[in-house]
Design an enzyme around this catalytic site. Structure first.
Site, PDB file in Angstrom:
ATOM      1  N   GLU A 136      75.391 -22.510 -41.272  1.00 20.54           N
ATOM      2  CA  GLU A 136      76.233 -23.371 -40.432  1.00 20.54           C
ATOM      3  C   GLU A 136      75.995 -22.918 -38.999  1.00 20.54           C
ATOM      4  O   GLU A 136      76.443 -21.848 -38.599  1.00 20.54           O
ATOM      5  CB  GLU A 136      77.698 -23.231 -40.860  1.00 20.54           C
ATOM      6  N   GLU A 187      73.482 -25.711 -26.312  1.00 24.55           N
ATOM      7  CA  GLU A 187      74.875 -25.416 -26.657  1.00 24.55           C
ATOM      8  C   GLU A 187      75.414 -24.390 -25.654  1.00 24.55           C
ATOM      9  O   GLU A 187      74.869 -23.291 -25.548  1.00 24.55           O
ATOM     10  CB  GLU A 187      74.929 -24.855 -28.077  1.00 24.55           C
TER      11      GLU A 187
HETATM   12  P1  NDP Z   1      75.077 -14.770 -33.529  1.00 22.96           P
HETATM   13  O1  NDP Z   1      74.394 -15.801 -34.341  1.00 22.96           O
HETATM   14  O2  NDP Z   1      74.257 -13.716 -32.903  1.00 22.96           O
HETATM   15  O3  NDP Z   1      76.194 -14.032 -34.406  1.00 22.96           O
HETATM   16  C1  NDP Z   1      76.765 -14.505 -35.597  1.00 22.96           C
HETATM   17  C2  NDP Z   1      76.882 -13.371 -36.602  1.00 22.96           C
HETATM   18  O4  NDP Z   1      75.584 -12.932 -37.022  1.00 22.96           O
HETATM   19  C3  NDP Z   1      77.564 -12.132 -36.040  1.00 22.96           C
HETATM   20  O5  NDP Z   1      78.279 -11.503 -37.066  1.00 22.96           O
HETATM   21  C4  NDP Z   1      76.358 -11.289 -35.626  1.00 22.96           C
HETATM   22  O6  NDP Z   1      76.668  -9.956 -35.445  1.00 22.96           O
HETATM   23  C5  NDP Z   1      75.419 -11.543 -36.764  1.00 22.96           C
HETATM   24  N1  NDP Z   1      74.016 -11.293 -36.472  1.00 22.96           N
HETATM   25  C6  NDP Z   1      73.409 -11.185 -35.270  1.00 22.96           C
HETATM   26  N2  NDP Z   1      72.084 -10.993 -35.427  1.00 22.96           N
HETATM   27  C7  NDP Z   1      71.843 -10.993 -36.752  1.00 22.96           C
HETATM   28  C8  NDP Z   1      70.670 -10.869 -37.559  1.00 22.96           C
HETATM   29  N3  NDP Z   1      69.468 -10.718 -37.028  1.00 22.96           N
HETATM   30  N4  NDP Z   1      70.783 -10.931 -38.907  1.00 22.96           N
HETATM   31  C9  NDP Z   1      71.990 -11.123 -39.476  1.00 22.96           C
HETATM   32  N5  NDP Z   1      73.137 -11.238 -38.776  1.00 22.96           N
HETATM   33  C10 NDP Z   1      73.067 -11.187 -37.427  1.00 22.96           C
HETATM   34  O7  NDP Z   1      75.929 -15.482 -32.460  1.00 22.96           O
HETATM   35  P2  NDP Z   1      76.465 -14.787 -31.114  1.00 22.96           P
HETATM   36  O8  NDP Z   1      77.712 -14.142 -31.429  1.00 22.96           O
HETATM   37  O9  NDP Z   1      75.438 -13.956 -30.439  1.00 22.96           O
HETATM   38  O10 NDP Z   1      76.667 -16.081 -30.225  1.00 22.96           O
HETATM   39  C11 NDP Z   1      75.534 -16.621 -29.548  1.00 22.96           C
HETATM   40  C12 NDP Z   1      75.561 -18.110 -29.587  1.00 22.96           C
HETATM   41  O11 NDP Z   1      75.625 -18.576 -30.935  1.00 22.96           O
HETATM   42  C13 NDP Z   1      76.778 -18.733 -28.959  1.00 22.96           C
HETATM   43  O12 NDP Z   1      76.648 -18.875 -27.608  1.00 22.96           O
HETATM   44  C14 NDP Z   1      76.814 -20.048 -29.644  1.00 22.96           C
HETATM   45  O13 NDP Z   1      75.944 -20.935 -29.021  1.00 22.96           O
HETATM   46  C15 NDP Z   1      76.319 -19.786 -31.005  1.00 22.96           C
HETATM   47  N6  NDP Z   1      77.378 -19.630 -31.998  1.00 22.96           N
HETATM   48  C16 NDP Z   1      77.599 -20.636 -32.869  1.00 22.96           C
HETATM   49  C17 NDP Z   1      78.616 -20.520 -33.776  1.00 22.96           C
HETATM   50  C18 NDP Z   1      78.903 -21.571 -34.762  1.00 22.96           C
HETATM   51  O14 NDP Z   1      80.018 -21.619 -35.264  1.00 22.96           O
HETATM   52  N7  NDP Z   1      77.971 -22.408 -35.128  1.00 22.96           N
HETATM   53  C19 NDP Z   1      79.492 -19.375 -33.818  1.00 22.96           C
HETATM   54  C20 NDP Z   1      79.149 -18.339 -32.885  1.00 22.96           C
HETATM   55  C21 NDP Z   1      78.127 -18.482 -32.020  1.00 22.96           C
HETATM   56  P3  NDP Z   1      77.170  -9.504 -33.977  1.00 22.96           P
HETATM   57  O15 NDP Z   1      78.509 -10.043 -33.806  1.00 22.96           O
HETATM   58  O16 NDP Z   1      77.166  -8.051 -33.998  1.00 22.96           O
HETATM   59  O17 NDP Z   1      76.150 -10.056 -33.024  1.00 22.96           O
END
Ligand code: NDP
Length: 503
Positions: free
Chosen positions: A283, A414
């Site tokens: 998602e 986004e």
């Molecule tokens: P991420 O995709 O980096 O983070 C989502 C989750 O994945 C967090 O728990 C993160 O850990 C974890 N994660 C990060 N890198 C990896 C990896 N290589 N393998 C597995 N898990 C990983 O989103 P961000 O928090 O960095 O947000 C960045 C952008 O993502 C936002 O600006 C937005 O555009 C988008 N976003 C979209 C969302 C949605 O609902 N569709 C939700 C959140 C963000 P950690 O928190 O430590 O980074």
């Protein structure tokens, strides 16, 4: 957002029409502060990982800080799970799956889920305060949307646990095994509920990795699992950063990966899972069009636009971040919208009057700042209502860009913040073409008086969810998910069960 009679973000300030006589002579209302007390929450100085029913420090001893984004204050030190912890948690989940949870009749599993739902309701205020402190979202939203919806998901899927053979997936659908679930920071508890409730109802066990900036409500939920007497190992919570998520995804003992977050990380996870036989649902991001026709009920549409992009500071994957407004009414709609935005209150998220809270992290604030600067340099016109940003913490004012063209970065990427890009259209065909001109495909909104036009448009939208004369409505019974770069698989409803069953 579906829970009870409230709509998500419906609490966003009063509309100008609800203003009292003082407004008609140009005097702004002043609101006395109405801060929610944080006494109900006890935040420990340190938190461990939740593995096999117990809290324990990370094997390598690492920790990281979680902050209150509204102040920058450190709330707690949280254990950082490394590869050995991931191995341990997945082994605990495997043992619980094979020995207890897998063989347990659905009617028994349901009792635990109902219990978790009820405890969430009983401790709702505590969860709401903790969510607001750790995430920065207004207390009114955590209180009225996040927590009730999280409980509603557990109630909903508890009801399915003993009826899986009637879900349309054959006479005896089987669970997958161990689910590795990685969630973001925008709706921390709600995303945990979206992941855990269907997985557990279907008979899987779980290892959940909350986002680095918002681990606290997932850890409180782990405590609720203890309180509900959930057998050890059925739910495990591994706090940490991206590396912890990556280690979980790569762990051999994981049968199913569920991820919500950015499209970039989603792509990395898809390639890590390719060829492993692990089932995957993603998602990811969105860049939704919220389309307003000239026959739309304007006041309703204005509230829908505000709810669509300023709810949760715009940290919403399905946010209506592109407003497509019919050219003949564009000026009037934008004027009305600006007047409405001038009534929103930005500030202390713990104040019950607050509409716009803090940006979740310095990193996210940098990203919003960078993209809005690109909006200006690409030639769009930027506007924000007069508002004073607090001195401490991470803040960004509600922002509207007009004169946006489809090639601008703010129309394509986004932003994930309180920033609206306004574009115009003349015909329904042009609205469809512009709405679909995006690599994403998560959601869309349509505002018009004509039912036939809603149906015509909804059929042509390349979006997983299309809202008509409303926005950001969520219900546990309704499937949610995307097309294209917004990911695949569905969460919620009967469809959400399919992601956790061998079907
Ligand atoms: P991420 O995709 O980096 O983070 C989502 C989750 O994945 C967090 O728990 C993160 O850990 C974890 N994660 C990060 N890198 C990896 C990896 N290589 N393998 C597995 N898990 C990983 O989103 P961000 O928090 O960095 O947000 C960045 C952008 O993502 C936002 O600006 C937005 O555009 C988008 N976003 C979209 C969302 C949605 O609902 N569709 C939700 C959140 C963000 P950690 O928190 O430590 O980074």
């Amino acid at each position: 957002m579906g829970a009870g009679k409230k709509q998500a973000g419906a609490g966003l300030a009063r509309s100008p029409d609800q203003a009292g006589p003082a407004d008609s002579v140009g005097v702004a209302w002043e609101y006395a502060p109405a801060p929610e007390s944080r006494d109900i929450v006890t935040i420990a100085p340190e938190y461990g990982l939740f593995i096999s029913g117990e809290f324990r420090p990370a094997i390598a001893g690492g920790t990281f800080a979680t902050l209150n984004p509204a102040t920058g204050e450190k709330l707690a030190a949280v254990a950082e799970a490394g590869p050995k912890d991931v191995e341990l948690a997945v082994a605990a989940a495997r043992a619980a799956y094979e020995d207890v949870w897998g063989p347990m009749p659905g009617s028994e599993r349901a009792k635990y889920l109902f219990r978790i739902a009820r405890v969430l309701q009983e401790r709702a205020r505590e969860f709401a305060v903790l969510e607001t402190l750790d995430n920065g979202k207004p207390i009114r939203e955590s209180r009225d949307v996040d927590i009730p919806l999280a409980a509603a998901h557990f109630f909903y899927y508890a009801g399915w646990a003993d009826k899986l053979e009637h879900a349309g997936f054959g006479p005896a659908p089987r669970p997958l095994g161990v689910a590795g679930q990685v969630i973001p920071w925008n709706f921390p508890l709600l995303m945990a509920a979206w992941k855990l409730a269907p997985a557990l109802a279907a008979g899987n066990t779980c290892v959940l990795k909350p986002a680095e900036t918002t681990p606290l409500t997932a850890l409180l939920l782990a405590e609720v699992c203890q309180q509900a007497g959930l057998p050890a190992g059925v739910v495990n919570v591994l706090t940490g950063a991206g590396a912890t998520g990556a280690a979980l995804v790569e762990q051999a003992g994981v049968d199913k990966i569920a991820f919500t977050g950015s499209t970039d990380v989603g792509k990395q996870i898809a390639s890590a899972a390719a060829g492993t036989g692990k089932k995957l649902t993603l998602e990811l991001g969105g860049k939704a069009a919220n389309i307003v026709f000239d026959d739309a009920p304007v006041e309703q549409a204005i509230e829908g636009i505000v709810n669509g992009i300023f709810f949760n500071q715009g940290h919403v994957c399905c946010a209506g971040s592109r407003l497509l407004v019919q050219e003949s009414v564009a000026d009037a709609v934008v004027d009305r919208l600006k007047r409405r935005l001038a009534t929103l209150r930005l500030g202390d998220p713990m104040d019950k009057n607050t509409d716009i809270g803090a940006i979740n992290s310095a990193e996210q604030l940098d990203k919003i700042t960078e993209l809005t600067a690109a909006g200006e340099s690409d030639g769009a016109e930027r506007w924000s209502p007069p508002c004073r940003l607090p001195d401490r913490g991470f803040w960004f004012p509600p922002t509207v860009f007009t004169g946006v063209s489809q090639s601008h970065r703010i129309a394509r990427e986004e932003i994930f913040g309180p920033v609206l890009s306004v574009l115009t259209f003349r015909t329904p065909e042009e609205a469809v073409a512009k709405a679909n001109n995006t690599p994403y495909g998560l959601s869309a909104g349509i505002w018009t008086d004509k039912g036939s036009r809603i149906l015509w448009l909804a059929q042509r939208m390349r979006a997983g969810v299309v809202w008509a004369n409303t926005y950001n409505r969520f219900d546990p019974a309704s499937p949610f998910g995307g097309y294209q770069e917004s990911g695949y698989g569905r969460e919620g409803g009967r469809h959400g069960l399919a992601a956790y069953l061998d079907v």
